[in-house]
Design a protein around this motif. Sequence first.
Motif, mmCIF file in Angstrom:
data_model
loop_
_atom_site.group_PDB
_atom_site.id
_atom_site.type_symbol
_atom_site.label_atom_id
_atom_site.label_comp_id
_atom_site.label_asym_id
_atom_site.label_seq_id
_atom_site.Cartn_x
_atom_site.Cartn_y
_atom_site.Cartn_z
ATOM 1 N N ALA A 78 0.820 -1.212 0.000
ATOM 2 C CA ALA A 78 0.000 0.000 0.000
ATOM 3 C C ALA A 78 0.856 1.266 0.000
ATOM 4 C CB ALA A 78 -0.923 -0.006 1.230
ATOM 5 N N ASN A 79 2.051 1.186 0.595
ATOM 6 C CA ASN A 79 2.934 2.355 0.609
ATOM 7 C C ASN A 79 3.751 2.507 -0.666
ATOM 8 O OD1 ASN A 79 4.629 0.212 0.883
ATOM 9 N ND2 ASN A 79 5.499 0.819 2.859
ATOM 10 N N GLY A 80 3.512 1.634 -1.654
ATOM 11 C CA GLY A 80 4.201 1.730 -2.932
ATOM 12 C C GLY A 80 5.480 0.932 -3.022
ATOM 13 N N ARG A 81 5.924 0.295 -1.941
ATOM 14 C CA ARG A 81 7.167 -0.462 -1.969
ATOM 15 C C ARG A 81 6.936 -1.824 -2.606
ATOM 16 N NH1 ARG A 81 10.073 -3.692 1.825
ATOM 17 N NH2 ARG A 81 8.296 -3.530 3.261
ATOM 18 N N MET A 82 7.895 -2.270 -3.431
ATOM 19 C CA MET A 82 7.815 -3.567 -4.099
ATOM 20 C C MET A 82 8.476 -4.629 -3.226
ATOM 21 S SD MET A 82 6.180 -3.076 -6.914
ATOM 22 C CE MET A 82 6.516 -4.629 -7.736
ATOM 23 N N VAL A 83 7.800 -5.752 -3.043
ATOM 24 C CA VAL A 83 8.327 -6.864 -2.262
ATOM 25 C C VAL A 83 8.153 -8.147 -3.068
ATOM 26 C CG1 VAL A 83 7.859 -5.783 -0.035
ATOM 27 C CG2 VAL A 83 6.115 -7.214 -1.095
ATOM 28 N N THR A 84 8.942 -9.173 -2.701
ATOM 29 C CA THR A 84 8.820 -10.499 -3.306
ATOM 30 C C THR A 84 7.932 -11.354 -2.424
ATOM 31 O OG1 THR A 84 11.010 -10.337 -4.306
ATOM 32 C CG2 THR A 84 10.063 -12.529 -4.094
ATOM 33 N N ARG A 85 6.852 -11.859 -2.996
ATOM 34 C CA ARG A 85 5.903 -12.688 -2.248
ATOM 35 C C ARG A 85 6.134 -14.149 -2.614
ATOM 36 N NH1 ARG A 85 0.194 -10.287 -2.207
ATOM 37 N NH2 ARG A 85 1.289 -9.028 -0.646
ATOM 38 N N THR A 86 6.415 -14.987 -1.618
ATOM 39 C CA THR A 86 6.675 -16.411 -1.815
ATOM 40 C C THR A 86 5.470 -17.206 -1.343
ATOM 41 O OG1 THR A 86 9.040 -16.038 -1.463
ATOM 42 C CG2 THR A 86 8.254 -18.305 -1.320
ATOM 43 N N VAL A 87 4.929 -18.036 -2.212
ATOM 44 C CA VAL A 87 3.767 -18.877 -1.901
ATOM 45 C C VAL A 87 4.180 -20.328 -2.097
ATOM 46 C CG1 VAL A 87 1.375 -19.436 -2.476
ATOM 47 C CG2 VAL A 87 2.176 -17.075 -2.633
ATOM 48 N N PHE A 88 3.945 -21.165 -1.085
ATOM 49 C CA PHE A 88 4.246 -22.596 -1.171
ATOM 50 C C PHE A 88 2.936 -23.364 -1.153
ATOM 51 C CE2 PHE A 88 5.319 -26.806 0.318
ATOM 52 C CZ PHE A 88 6.482 -27.087 -0.370
ATOM 53 N N CYS A 89 2.728 -24.209 -2.158
ATOM 54 C CA CYS A 89 1.528 -25.044 -2.262
ATOM 55 C C CYS A 89 1.916 -26.477 -1.912
ATOM 56 C CB CYS A 89 0.936 -24.969 -3.668
ATOM 57 S SG CYS A 89 -0.552 -25.974 -3.881
ATOM 58 N N ASN A 90 1.265 -27.046 -0.901
ATOM 59 C CA ASN A 90 1.650 -28.381 -0.455
ATOM 60 C C ASN A 90 1.121 -29.490 -1.350
ATOM 61 O OD1 ASN A 90 -1.051 -28.114 0.238
ATOM 62 N ND2 ASN A 90 -0.861 -29.388 2.056
ATOM 63 N N HIS A 91 0.236 -29.164 -2.304
ATOM 64 C CA HIS A 91 -0.322 -30.198 -3.189
ATOM 65 C C HIS A 91 -0.697 -29.557 -4.514
ATOM 66 C CE1 HIS A 91 -1.899 -33.799 -4.629
ATOM 67 N NE2 HIS A 91 -2.564 -34.242 -3.567
ATOM 68 N N PRO A 92 0.264 -29.302 -5.408
ATOM 69 C CA PRO A 92 -0.057 -28.626 -6.670
ATOM 70 C C PRO A 92 -1.042 -29.404 -7.531
ATOM 71 C CG PRO A 92 2.316 -28.675 -6.284
ATOM 72 C CD PRO A 92 1.699 -29.579 -5.278
ATOM 73 N N GLY A 93 -0.976 -30.749 -7.497
ATOM 74 C CA GLY A 93 -1.898 -31.526 -8.309
ATOM 75 C C GLY A 93 -3.342 -31.310 -7.916
ATOM 76 N N ALA A 94 -3.618 -31.247 -6.597
ATOM 77 C CA ALA A 94 -4.977 -30.985 -6.144
ATOM 78 C C ALA A 94 -5.417 -29.570 -6.484
ATOM 79 C CB ALA A 94 -5.086 -31.223 -4.635
ATOM 80 N N LEU A 95 -4.485 -28.617 -6.480
ATOM 81 C CA LEU A 95 -4.837 -27.231 -6.826
ATOM 82 C C LEU A 95 -5.293 -27.134 -8.271
ATOM 83 C CD1 LEU A 95 -4.869 -24.318 -5.721
ATOM 84 C CD2 LEU A 95 -2.565 -24.056 -6.602
ATOM 85 N N VAL A 96 -4.649 -27.899 -9.171
ATOM 86 C CA VAL A 96 -5.061 -27.898 -10.576
ATOM 87 C C VAL A 96 -6.449 -28.488 -10.732
ATOM 88 C CG1 VAL A 96 -4.492 -28.831 -12.847
ATOM 89 C CG2 VAL A 96 -2.692 -27.954 -11.386
ATOM 90 N N ARG A 97 -6.770 -29.509 -9.908
ATOM 91 C CA ARG A 97 -8.088 -30.139 -10.012
ATOM 92 C C ARG A 97 -9.174 -29.365 -9.294
ATOM 93 N NH1 ARG A 97 -4.715 -34.732 -9.067
ATOM 94 N NH2 ARG A 97 -5.255 -34.730 -6.860
ATOM 95 N N GLY A 98 -8.832 -28.217 -8.682
ATOM 96 C CA GLY A 98 -9.844 -27.393 -8.040
ATOM 97 C C GLY A 98 -10.130 -27.780 -6.616
ATOM 98 N N GLY A 99 -9.141 -28.276 -5.874
ATOM 99 C CA GLY A 99 -9.349 -28.668 -4.494
ATOM 100 C C GLY A 99 -9.532 -27.470 -3.581
ATOM 101 N N ALA A 100 -10.092 -27.735 -2.381
ATOM 102 C CA ALA A 100 -10.305 -26.672 -1.402
ATOM 103 C C ALA A 100 -8.970 -26.174 -0.869
ATOM 104 C CB ALA A 100 -11.169 -27.182 -0.255
ATOM 105 N N VAL A 101 -8.912 -24.880 -0.558
ATOM 106 C CA VAL A 101 -7.694 -24.256 -0.053
ATOM 107 C C VAL A 101 -7.879 -23.959 1.415
ATOM 108 C CG1 VAL A 101 -6.124 -22.310 -0.263
ATOM 109 C CG2 VAL A 101 -7.182 -23.275 -2.302
ATOM 110 N N VAL A 102 -6.962 -24.414 2.268
ATOM 111 C CA VAL A 102 -7.013 -24.170 3.709
ATOM 112 C C VAL A 102 -6.135 -22.973 4.026
ATOM 113 C CG1 VAL A 102 -6.554 -25.133 5.984
ATOM 114 C CG2 VAL A 102 -7.392 -26.600 4.149
ATOM 115 N N PRO A 103 -6.649 -21.915 4.663
ATOM 116 C CA PRO A 103 -5.817 -20.740 4.987
ATOM 117 C C PRO A 103 -4.795 -21.080 6.057
ATOM 118 C CG PRO A 103 -7.992 -20.512 5.973
ATOM 119 C CD PRO A 103 -8.041 -21.763 5.137
#
Length: 317
Positions: A106-131
Amino acid sequence: MDTQHDIALTRALTGIPGPLPPSGVIHVAIPHASRFTIVGNHLAQHDGLSLTAIGIGVHIQSLPAGPQVGIKALTARFAEGETTIAAALRELETHGYLHRTRARLANGRMVTRTVFCNHPGALVRGGAVVPVAMAAKPVMAPVMLVPPPAPVAQSRPEPALVPEEAPPPVRVPSRIAPKPPRRPLPQPHERTPELHRAASALLADLRRHAPELVLSEDDVEELAPGAAAWLERGAHPDAIRHALTTELPQPPKYPAKIVRHRLAVLLPPPLPGVQELTPVRRAPVTPFQTCEGCDRAFRSPDPGHCRDCRAQYWEAA
């Protein structure tokens, strides 16, 4: 302490039901009450990831939301160097476990955001995402990937119908792309005895310049056509030797495979002939002229009048 551990392990082995395998690993599974992470076999037994990438993937999955997992942070935490860790992170990105994007705060600073998915295959099939950022403990409930069929609303009682079976889940092909086929060893157009002798001598002489590249007689005989193709294309022996001996992996486990790979991948193109090096001649461009009657620009090899002025002249005549 070691004696107590051995006694406890012996007692645990006697409690395993069924006969023990004669060889291989034997699991003593003790349930965890706290401080544990659920890791899928798709990651722990991934046949496309290196052991370093699997270990880093398990480590990142065990962390809470917020810690740094960049190359510098992982190098300070583990004994592996920056090159090894960077290569492992690229493997995790290739197979969909790790995603690194640039985001603006929000302050305009650029940051690198790292996201780790524990099951990429399920994500492709549309599985539920747990926060996971809000989950204080590992979620033990299974994730429903295929939603059950919605009940059909009925306005009046009807005879009982046999419920339809839910369609089977669609099998999504694995995200692990097949490895490209290995390039064939280059072959010379003309296999002359002189060319074969020079190529064999060049390969046998590699160990003088790189002691790690010790090739057997069978290796030299098999790889000689590849080196002959380089010589046939006009490559100097010193250039071939430099391409085969510089920046070798340490230690090189399979010298013959390294030489074969470099002979196939780094093969230079044939030297161009005189005709290819001759510049293409362009057709002469007709220059612009200024019309003596109306000052309009037109293309013509000689000065004079443009087409409209010439037409008016002939009409007046």
